[in-house]
Each structure stands twice: as structure tokens, then as C-alpha cells.
Design a protein around this motif. Sequence first.
Motif, mmCIF file in Angstrom:
data_model
loop_
_atom_site.group_PDB
_atom_site.id
_atom_site.type_symbol
_atom_site.label_atom_id
_atom_site.label_comp_id
_atom_site.label_asym_id
_atom_site.label_seq_id
_atom_site.Cartn_x
_atom_site.Cartn_y
_atom_site.Cartn_z
ATOM 1 N N LEU A 148 -4.559 -2.090 -8.378
ATOM 2 C CA LEU A 148 -3.114 -1.416 -8.473
ATOM 3 C C LEU A 148 -2.946 -0.573 -7.026
ATOM 4 N N ASN A 149 -3.970 0.211 -6.532
ATOM 5 C CA ASN A 149 -3.772 0.696 -5.219
ATOM 6 C C ASN A 149 -3.799 -0.138 -4.132
ATOM 7 N N GLU A 194 -0.325 -2.341 -4.242
ATOM 8 C CA GLU A 194 0.594 -1.200 -4.040
ATOM 9 C C GLU A 194 0.855 -1.019 -2.562
ATOM 10 N N ARG A 213 2.418 -3.571 -0.803
ATOM 11 C CA ARG A 213 3.817 -3.645 -0.711
ATOM 12 C C ARG A 213 4.508 -2.664 0.226
#
Lengths: 312, 312
Positions: free
Chosen positions: B97-98, B101, B104
Motif C-alpha cells: 500500500l505504501n 500510494e 499515486r
Amino acid sequence: MDCLITGATGFVAPFAAQGLRDAFPGLRIWGTGPEPAPPGFPLEGYLPLDLKDQAAVQGLIDRVKPDLVVHLASQSSVSESWRTPVESFYNNTNIFLNLVEAIRRAGQRCRVLSVGSSEEYGRHAASDLPLTETLPPNPASPYAVARVAQAHLSTVYTEGFGLDILCTRSFNHFGPGQSDRFVISALVRQFVAMERSGDRRLTVGNTAVRRDFTDVRDVARAYALLFQKGERGGLYNVCSGRSHSIAELIQTLSSLTGLAPEIRQDPALLRPGEVMDIIGNPGRLHATTGWMPAIPLEQTLNDMIAWWRSQP
Amino acid sequence: MDCLITGATGFVAPFAAQGLRDAFPGLRIWGTGPEPAPPGFPLEGYLPLDLKDQAAVQGLIDRVKPDLVVHLASQSSVSESWRTPVESFYNNTNIFLNLVEAIRRAGQRCRVLSVGSSEEYGRHAASDLPLTETLPPNPASPYAVARVAQAHLSTVYTEGFGLDILCTRSFNHFGPGQSDRFVISALVRQFVAMERSGDRRLTVGNTAVRRDFTDVRDVARAYALLFQKGERGGLYNVCSGRSHSIAELIQTLSSLTGLAPEIRQDPALLRPGEVMDIIGNPGRLHATTGWMPAIPLEQTLNDMIAWWRSQP
């Protein structure tokens, strides 16, 4: 018996506490949340705590030694999860994992209610309605992914580590005291503001959207019944089995208040790809516990109107 | 073009790097991992980094500005995930997720290969074999839960945030350099130890267990092909389509080394509830990329014997 409620300063917690007291006479209820307790907090004890802090959660379990745990703590906003996906994930999945891991390490025998969300179903075909627990999850937001992981962890901790966890997929619930981040409470707040200002403008998103709404007090009763009668490792929809459109709710609020709003659609409130209709199947919950929703929509809306009128 | 490989000091990384160089001439490959780089590290640059540190991951993406990202970093041991479920979850889902993200937030246009695991299928009926990508995941360990969440996050970041992520469900892979935490490498190590010591005892778990094994160099070639030809948002099994039992592998190692072992079963190596047979369906990967495994089992085992013989 001792009960621990996480997310104790949230909307659902006081209703859940009342539902549990009704079902378990003499129950001592402890609450935890990230903020200091509000004045007059209605539980036996409140322990401010960041559930992301694993050692603190361990200390909490060791201190309270709960027989029942209601895990309400959640960063439960879908739209917020799109803005801050990392924080949303920590404040859903990781905090739940810290909780069950602390229970496992302590060897604490207790029943845990892992509150989940209808968002776990995600995108689905209209032919899948009403949504039943056997449908595979298809999460469509960071929040929904985090909730599905929570449910999967519940299964692993139940089957692999021997914990006693039940999961819900709770559909929309509403009632007095709810934040106006949620659609119905935002509508009621606007109706009450109209009464005060004389302005008749009502700002809405997509009013054709239909959701399965249950009064929070009925939801709380379902949670208490699940503690009493739910199956270990079970997964239960908590829902009414019917959906109402936002337009219908506005209509009802209009007759309850006697106000005819001028409806204005705010494009910022439209969500691209939003699921138009969500209906849950409450059959499993009913078969297991006998639960049926008891509070009519109009009564909930009336109670919410009264609550917003009581706000400054 | 620049490629970032996470988990760069792991078993798969050098093979993945070679496969990508073969497929993308002139590719610059950067690696990251939690430890300092080993001497003679075969990449253009190595940046030691804890992927749990969100700010550090952001800095990594901002610095490398990758066109391709191979996410190999994982605490990939199922048994370790039962011992330390919280850490396993952080070192699978949260680090991924890190990473996405950070991509992004940077607005970095790149293709990401999210390496997942056949463990995501979890418990299944024998009639479900060979396992295909359309089967719903049914994770049965903390590790598997974390991997399913990673795949779900991939979908959300692709559909909701417009990233270009492909997912694999990679089945067992093996080859020279693999840690003896994995079953085949542990067997080969024992055969090489037998050659040295004269002792013929071979410690095993359940030798009837069957798994779908692919040479790590074939796996690396599949990853490179997926970067070239995989569909955005796609999910691909990486597997051979056949399974071999541990007993068969022991038989083959016995003929390759000329050693007849005395087999001793260690109850500590038996896993309760272990799935007896796992076979993946590589049809989608083959249809999309033309990939087929090319390296015979005997060759991989011979290369692993040579590698273990080269170890002190």
C-alpha cells in the motif's frame, strides 16, 4: 461479565451499550477510543487509546479481561478512504489485527463481534440482490478492501488460532446523533436548518440512489442477539431486506416537517460509478437469532429531527 | 527506462532482473531492500529502505521515477505468518500500500507487477483443480489474507486511481540460491550434506503433499512477458499446470546424486490441515503472453545441487 467496546465515542457505541445491557443484565461495559471521553460518558470506564499502538492494545486486553468485545472502531467513510487510503487501512484492518492478536497473546477467552460493512460486497449485478453472505466479496474502495481483510483475518483467527469471532456485514444504519457526514443525517440537518432560516434550498447528491437502511437501535439489538445466539466464525448481514431511495427519504422528511424544499443537486456529491441499489438479505440473521427490524423509518426520522432540533 | 525491484536482496530478484534485461535492452534496474546491499550486487543502484516507512517510500519513487516496478518484497513464509501475524501483515499488505500510494501521489506513470501467491486460493475442493483465476480467494493463513488484500488494493488502485497494476498468483518456485526454509531447497541441502558426511538420514514432513513447482528462471521470464503483454488490471497464475509430490522429488534427487536416503519423518514438519494437492491453471498467462515453462525439473534440481555443493 465485562464487555469492551472499541470506537466507544462513535455514533453506534451508546446504542450498542444499551442493547448489550438489555441482553446481559449486570454487564460491565468498558469503552476505548482515540479521544478523551466526553463528559457524562455512559460506560463503567473509558480508556483513551490509539488502537494502532499494539503494546497499548495488549495492555488494554490485559487490564479489562473482557468476556465480550464489540469492535466498532473504524475509519468508516468510503470517501475519506479515497482521500487517505493508507490511514484508512491502518484504522480498519491493522487496528483489528492488533485487537485479535492481543486477545490471542493474552489467551483471553472472549466472544468478539467484528463489525463489517455491506461495502465488502462492492460491485455486483442487479440480479444478485438481495445480497447474501455467500456472495464472494468484491471490494471497490480502499475502505472496502480493509473491511474484507478484517473479515478474512476473523476467519483465520477463528479457524487457525481458536478465537471466537463473529462477523457482520452491516448495511447503512441511521438514528439520532449520527454525523452529517452520512447522507440521511445531512438531509435531516438541512430540514431543521430550513425551519430556522426560512431558506428552502436542499443540497443533494444523486437522489435515485437506493440503500438498505436500519435504525441504529435495531442494529444494536442485532449485535446483542448475535453475542447470544450467533455461530462462532459466522458471518451475518445486518440489514432490513428493503431499500429506499434518497428521493423517498426527502419526501418523508418533507411530510414530517411540513416543509417543501427546493432541491439543488451538487455535482461534488455525485460519486462516479456509485452502485445504484443495495439491498441485503437478513435471512441468516433472522434464522439464527429471530431478529427483525422493529422501528419504522418514520420514527427514526422523527427522532433524528428531534435530535437535530436539540442541537445549537 | 528505469525499473525498480523491491525485495531486491531476495531469492527471486536477480533472476527477475536478468529476465527484465533480456526483455528490455538498456533497462536500468534499481533495487531496494531492508538490508545493506550484498557485495557485488548486480543492479545499477541499491537503496536500502524499510518499505514500512511511508515517507522513505515516497522519496524512493521520487528519486528513481521508475517506468517498471517489480514488487517482490514480502514476508513470504506461511509458517512465519502464524508466529508473527502482525509483522507479516505489515510486511506484505502495508508495504505494498505504501508503494502504490507513493506512485499515486507522485503521479508517476509506470507499470507495476504485484507479485502474489497461490496461497490466496486457500482451501478448495479437489474438483477445483487446476486452480483458475476466476475462483474466489479463500485465504487460510495470515500470510494469505495479506496477499488477498494486496490483490484487492491492486484492483482499487487500478480502477479507482488509474494506476497500471498487474497481479500474479505465483505458485511454488524453486532454483539455485533458494533458502532452505523452502521444502525443495531443504531437501537438496540435505542430499549435499549426505554426500559430505556419509550420513544417509533425510528428515522430511509429509511426502505425499503435491505442489505445482516452476523454475525461478521460468517465473522471471513470465514476469518480463507480463510487463510486455499483460493486461492492465489483469490477474495471472504463474505455474506449470502439473504437480509433483515431495516423494517424487526425493526419488529424482536420489537418482541425480546416486544416494539412497533413510527417510525419517519429523512431526514438527507436518502442518495440520495442509492442502494435499495444489495445481494451477497457467492457461491465461499462456494465452496472453505465449509463456510456457521451459526448464525441466531435473535441470533445476541439478542446478540446485551444484549451488548447494558450492556453499561452504
